[in-house]
Design a protein around this motif. Structure first.
Motif, mmCIF file in Angstrom:
data_model
loop_
_atom_site.group_PDB
_atom_site.id
_atom_site.type_symbol
_atom_site.label_atom_id
_atom_site.label_comp_id
_atom_site.label_asym_id
_atom_site.label_seq_id
_atom_site.Cartn_x
_atom_site.Cartn_y
_atom_site.Cartn_z
ATOM 1 N N ALA A 183 0.802 -1.226 0.000
ATOM 2 C CA ALA A 183 0.000 0.000 0.000
ATOM 3 C C ALA A 183 0.831 1.271 0.000
ATOM 4 O O ALA A 183 0.376 2.310 -0.471
ATOM 5 N N HIS A 184 2.056 1.206 0.504
ATOM 6 C CA HIS A 184 2.862 2.421 0.659
ATOM 7 C C HIS A 184 4.286 2.182 0.156
ATOM 8 O O HIS A 184 4.783 1.058 0.162
ATOM 9 N N VAL A 185 4.936 3.280 -0.240
ATOM 10 C CA VAL A 185 6.329 3.214 -0.695
ATOM 11 C C VAL A 185 7.232 3.495 0.503
ATOM 12 O O VAL A 185 7.139 4.564 1.120
ATOM 13 N N PRO A 186 8.121 2.577 0.868
ATOM 14 C CA PRO A 186 8.991 2.816 2.026
ATOM 15 C C PRO A 186 10.057 3.862 1.715
ATOM 16 O O PRO A 186 10.586 3.919 0.600
ATOM 17 N N ALA A 187 10.367 4.685 2.691
ATOM 18 C CA ALA A 187 11.408 5.707 2.529
ATOM 19 C C ALA A 187 12.780 5.087 2.732
ATOM 20 O O ALA A 187 12.934 4.115 3.477
ATOM 21 N N LEU A 188 13.781 5.660 2.067
ATOM 22 C CA LEU A 188 15.170 5.221 2.237
ATOM 23 C C LEU A 188 15.734 5.961 3.438
ATOM 24 O O LEU A 188 15.950 7.178 3.391
ATOM 25 N N GLU A 189 15.994 5.259 4.513
ATOM 26 C CA GLU A 189 16.439 5.916 5.736
ATOM 27 C C GLU A 189 17.293 4.969 6.564
ATOM 28 O O GLU A 189 17.360 3.773 6.296
ATOM 29 N N GLY A 190 17.982 5.552 7.577
ATOM 30 C CA GLY A 190 18.772 4.698 8.455
ATOM 31 C C GLY A 190 20.174 5.183 8.738
ATOM 32 O O GLY A 190 21.008 4.418 9.203
ATOM 33 N N GLY A 191 20.500 6.445 8.477
ATOM 34 C CA GLY A 191 21.832 6.948 8.792
ATOM 35 C C GLY A 191 22.870 6.506 7.789
ATOM 36 O O GLY A 191 22.727 6.699 6.586
ATOM 37 N N SER A 192 23.954 5.866 8.277
ATOM 38 C CA SER A 192 25.047 5.475 7.385
ATOM 39 C C SER A 192 24.718 4.227 6.567
ATOM 40 O O SER A 192 25.318 3.993 5.521
ATOM 41 N N HIS A 193 23.799 3.411 7.055
ATOM 42 C CA HIS A 193 23.363 2.219 6.325
ATOM 43 C C HIS A 193 21.880 2.401 6.008
ATOM 44 O O HIS A 193 21.012 2.149 6.837
#
Length: 325
Positions: free
Chosen positions: A300-310
């Motif tokens: 249903a949703h597009v996940p965001a690219l996140e997480g700091g250095s990785h």
């Protein structure tokens, strides 16, 4: 912190088709610094090559780009052809996948290298021919000056790839984009070409983008890795983090499909299905139809690219224990 040579900020490419504009690459953000090796991996059709072709204005007629492409801090995403021509080869050079088709079959290799030298460094006549011979020597073609009169069909695939590298180096670029540089070469020649690229990078302090579907090759050379799937970046970070402890199921699937050199033999696990064509992409996470961890939110949703250095774009990323299992 060293100032990046090249930055993509939320970069995207789309093409018109069937009465609408179809996106093929979306929301790519990354930076490249001097001397750094960035590996871009993913299956065929993931958007690896077209990302850089679009950034250099080589995606072809009708291509519509979005976001920013910063070269030495200047945005060139909407630059005219004259400006882009001044950057291509001189600041950023690209080695294309198949040297046998990228080289002009009716011109000698010397003529093609001399044209690049005239365009990017203003060399002509004997000075250009001498520099062309020196470049062939530098890329490991013995008796380089004597090969200037050879035509591409008179050289092996490995030799033609070396000629392509010599042409790319003719403008003394700060960034070299190598698009599947060892395709169709045997294992020994592959190793020679990769060693050559690494030597040149260290010698010149040049940044290198290594586009490949070969994770072993990328693991051996890259400082950082970006994983693309269906035109989106799904995981990115230091090569050791991404390849040793993958957090996205797609990255883990690519690694599970690789045979191990050491240890007991094991059955390889393939990823079911295929990469969707741009016009087939539905809403939600693009990998969800092939993912064994997908939940309703993934569709249903597009996940965001996140997480700091990785960085990872996933609603249900893998834990360190799962990745190392």
């Amino acid at each position: 912190m060293t100032v990046p040579l090249l930055v993509l900020e939320r970069f995207g490419i789309a093409f018109p088709g069937r009465g609408r504009v179809v996106p093929v690459v979306e929301d790519i953000s990354l930076a490249l610094r001097p001397g750094e090796v960035l590996g871009m991996v993913g299956e065929s059709g993931s958007g690896k090559s077209i990302t850089w072709q679009g950034a250099l204005g080589l995606a072809g007629p009708g291509a519509v780009t979005s976001g920013r492409v910063l070269v030495d801090g200047r945005d060139v995403a909407s630059a005219d052809d004259h400006t882009l021509a001044g950057l291509r080869g001189r600041r950023i050079a690209m080695i294309f996948q198949d040297p046998m088709t990228a080289l002009n079959p009716v011109l000698t290799v010397g003529r093609q290298i001399v044209e690049a030298l005239a365009l990017h460094r203003g060399l002509r006549g004997q000075a250009a021919r001498a520099e062309a011979g020196r470049l062939l020597d530098r890329v490991g073609i013995p008796g380089g000056a004597g090969r200037l009169r050879a035509y591409p069909h008179e050289l092996s695939g490995g030799m033609c790839q070396r000629v392509m590298i010599a042409m790319a180096l003719a403008g003394d670029p700060a960034v070299l984009i190598a698009d599947e540089p060892t395709t169709a070469l045997d294992a020994t020649v592959q190793a020679q070409i990769l060693d050559l690229l690494d030597d040149i990078r260290r010698e010149r302090g040049m940044a290198l983008v290594l586009i490949s579907h070969d994770l072993g090759l990328v693991a051996a050379m890259a400082d950082r890795v970006a994983v693309l799937y269906a035109g989106r970046m799904v995981e990115a970070g230091d090569a050791g983090d991404v390849l040793d402890v993958p957090r996205h199921p797609y990255t883990a699937g690519l690694l599970a499909a690789m045979p191990a050199i050491h240890g007991p033999r094991r059955r390889l696990t393939g990823i079911p299905g295929r990469v969707p064509a741009p016009g087939e992409i539905a809403g939600g996470c693009r990998f969800a139809p092939r993912c064994g961890r997908a939940a309703p939110a993934c569709r249903a949703h597009v996940p965001a690219l996140e997480g700091g250095s990785h960085l990872v774009a996933c609603f249900r990323p893998m834990t360190s224990a799962e990745a190392c299992a």
